[in-house]
Design a protein around this motif. Structure first.
Motif, PDB file in Angstrom:
ATOM      1  N   GLU A 180     -37.408 -28.549  45.446  1.00 41.30           N
ATOM      2  CA  GLU A 180     -37.886 -29.409  44.740  1.00 41.30           C
ATOM      3  C   GLU A 180     -37.014 -30.492  44.405  1.00 41.30           C
ATOM      4  OE1 GLU A 180     -39.620 -30.143  40.299  1.00 41.30           O
ATOM      5  OE2 GLU A 180     -39.740 -28.263  40.989  1.00 41.30           O
ATOM      6  N   ARG A 190     -36.119 -32.413  47.802  1.00 44.47           N
ATOM      7  CA  ARG A 190     -37.351 -33.439  47.795  1.00 44.47           C
ATOM      8  C   ARG A 190     -37.522 -34.776  47.004  1.00 44.47           C
ATOM      9  NH1 ARG A 190     -41.266 -29.990  48.132  1.00 44.47           N
ATOM     10  NH2 ARG A 190     -41.490 -29.383  46.013  1.00 44.47           N
ATOM     11  N   GLU A 191     -36.992 -34.390  45.664  1.00 41.65           N
ATOM     12  CA  GLU A 191     -36.909 -35.459  44.801  1.00 41.65           C
ATOM     13  C   GLU A 191     -35.797 -36.497  45.198  1.00 41.65           C
ATOM     14  OE1 GLU A 191     -36.413 -34.003  41.090  1.00 41.65           O
ATOM     15  OE2 GLU A 191     -38.603 -33.401  40.666  1.00 41.65           O
ATOM     16  N   ARG A 192     -34.565 -35.870  45.817  1.00 42.08           N
ATOM     17  CA  ARG A 192     -33.614 -36.533  46.328  1.00 42.08           C
ATOM     18  C   ARG A 192     -33.968 -37.627  47.568  1.00 42.08           C
ATOM     19  NH1 ARG A 192     -28.753 -38.806  44.194  1.00 42.08           N
ATOM     20  NH2 ARG A 192     -27.657 -39.168  46.225  1.00 42.08           N
ATOM     21  N   GLN A 220     -37.178 -38.578  48.069  1.00 35.22           N
ATOM     22  CA  GLN A 220     -37.703 -39.743  47.500  1.00 35.22           C
ATOM     23  C   GLN A 220     -36.803 -40.766  46.865  1.00 35.22           C
ATOM     24  OE1 GLN A 220     -40.373 -37.513  44.860  1.00 35.22           O
ATOM     25  NE2 GLN A 220     -41.727 -36.862  46.394  1.00 35.22           N
ATOM     26  N   TYR A 221     -35.898 -40.434  46.053  1.00 32.49           N
ATOM     27  CA  TYR A 221     -35.064 -41.383  45.499  1.00 32.49           C
ATOM     28  C   TYR A 221     -34.334 -42.142  46.578  1.00 32.49           C
ATOM     29  CZ  TYR A 221     -30.665 -43.233  44.079  1.00 32.49           C
ATOM     30  OH  TYR A 221     -29.550 -44.101  43.661  1.00 32.49           O
TER      31      TYR A 221
END
Length: 98
Positions: free
Chosen positions: A16, A19-21, A23-24
């Motif tokens: 998670e 994945r957030e990184r 997206q960033y």
């Protein structure tokens, strides 16, 4: 950053966080500059001997050109090691092909 596969891939929400990184990076139009490497071979180079002794055989590493990102991960995941190396070197000739 390097740690146990069991700890990072099963016990903690690393997927998670990564994945957030991604997206960033996409949102900010920056290149994704980290890689997840299971059973990294670089742990066998002589300079990594002290770290290798602390690990089990099932290690996983996050490699990045962004030192701040790695430091942030280390704060997030306490049971991991961090360090750095420069490539190409005598021991790591072409890290993208290993």
């Amino acid at each position: 950053m390097i740690g146990s596969q069991n700890f990072l891939l099963k016990e903690e929400p690393l997927e998670e966080v990564l994945r957030e990184r991604v997206q960033y990076c996409q949102r900010e139009k920056k290149a994704v500059n980290f890689w997840l490497v299971e059973s990294p071979k670089f742990i066998n180079i002589p300079i990594m001997n002290s770290l290798k002794k602390k690990l089990t055989n099932d290690s996983v590493a996050i490699i990045s050109t962004n030192e701040s990102f790695i430091r942030w991960l280390k704060l997030r995941y306490h049971h991991v090691g961090i360090g750095f190396f420069v490539t190409p070197s005598k021991f790591i000739l072409n890290p993208l092909r290993s």
